[in-house]
Enzyme design. Structure first.
Site, PDB file in Angstrom:
ATOM      1  CE  LYS A 150      84.295 -17.923  24.321  1.00  0.00           C
ATOM      2  NZ  LYS A 150      83.048 -18.474  24.639  1.00  0.00           N
ATOM      3  CG  ASP A 168      80.258 -13.937  26.504  1.00  0.00           C
ATOM      4  OD1 ASP A 168      79.725 -12.913  25.893  1.00  0.00           O
ATOM      5  OD2 ASP A 168      80.240 -14.095  27.646  1.00  0.00           O
TER       6      ASP A 168
END
Length: 240
Positions: A150, A168
């Site tokens: 991420k 997210d």
């Protein structure tokens, strides 16, 4: 008085009603390609040049800011880095500041001890193996301490303008509410979502979706009345 003889009476079986064990709501099918295209057209029309909310001055400070943002808000990270980046905007300067110096400046953040340790370890690797430069590949970025897929995706997208969608909790929620996808975790969402988004919208898709999830399609009570795609969204619990 009952007309049944005592010997012929039977105990009544308990009635099981549907209300005692309701079936879960079925997840709507993902929207079609034409709807995906219209959704992103509207996002672009409303916000042609979206930007992230983390403050940074170069690719290195962006990497540090994203690393610090885990389990913390962007607002909180910005408050911490305003005292950090003016004196440590390169890996070399961060190493000179030391772990204790970093810890002191990020102590308002969750897991600040681990984050300070990772910032120093990551900076050391950058100096020793990458000449002090942030690498421009997912493979190299994800080898750095504290940097997962991420974080690497955010850096690739923002710093190097190589399209990636870092999923997210906000993007995961939005993608499954609309829905673009039917997935169970953020990790398994990124690949299908990146394939789904039309090429012309991929660079900014990350920002549009995260801002939409943060300010409109909120976790507890989505503000569907303010949503510019509420007629296209299939979320069954709309608040219109």
């Amino acid at each position: 008085m009952s007309d049944l003889k005592p010997s012929s009476r039977r105990k009544a079986k308990p009635q099981i009603t549907a209300s005692l064990s309701p079936k879960p709501a079925r997840q709507p099918k993902p929207v079609d390609k034409a709807t995906v295209l219209e959704i992103f057209r509207r996002f672009e029309a409303a916000n042609p040049h979206p930007e992230g909310e983390l403050e940074y001055v170069n690719s290195y400070t962006l990497l540090v800011a994203v690393l610090l943002s885990a389990q913390s808000t962007d607002v909180g990270v910005n408050k911490a880095t305003r005292a950090l980046f003016p004196i440590a905007d390169t890996p070399e300067k961060m190493l000179a500041l030391g772990e204790e110096g970093v810890r002191e400046r990020v102590k308002t953040l969750n897991y600040f001890n681990t984050k300070a340790k990772n910032v120093i370890a990551m900076s050391k690797r950058l100096v020793e193996e990458f000449g002090g430069e942030v690498p421009r590949s997912m493979e190299a970025l994800t080898t750095l301490p504290g940097v997962g897929r991420k974080t690497a995706s955010v850096v690739m997208n923002i710093a190097f303008r190589i399209p990636h969608i870092a999923v997210d909790t906000h993007i995961f929620r939005v993608a499954n509410r609309i829905p673009f996808v039917n997935t169970k975790t953020p990790l398994e969402t990124q690949g299908p979502l990146e394939k789904l988004v039309p090429d012309e919208f991929k660079l900014h898709a990350h920002h549009w979706l995260i801002l939409h999830g943060r300010y409109i399609c909120k976790a507890r009570v989505p503000e569907c009345a303010r949503c510019l795609i509420n007629d296209l969204c299939r979320y069954p619990a709309k608040t219109l």
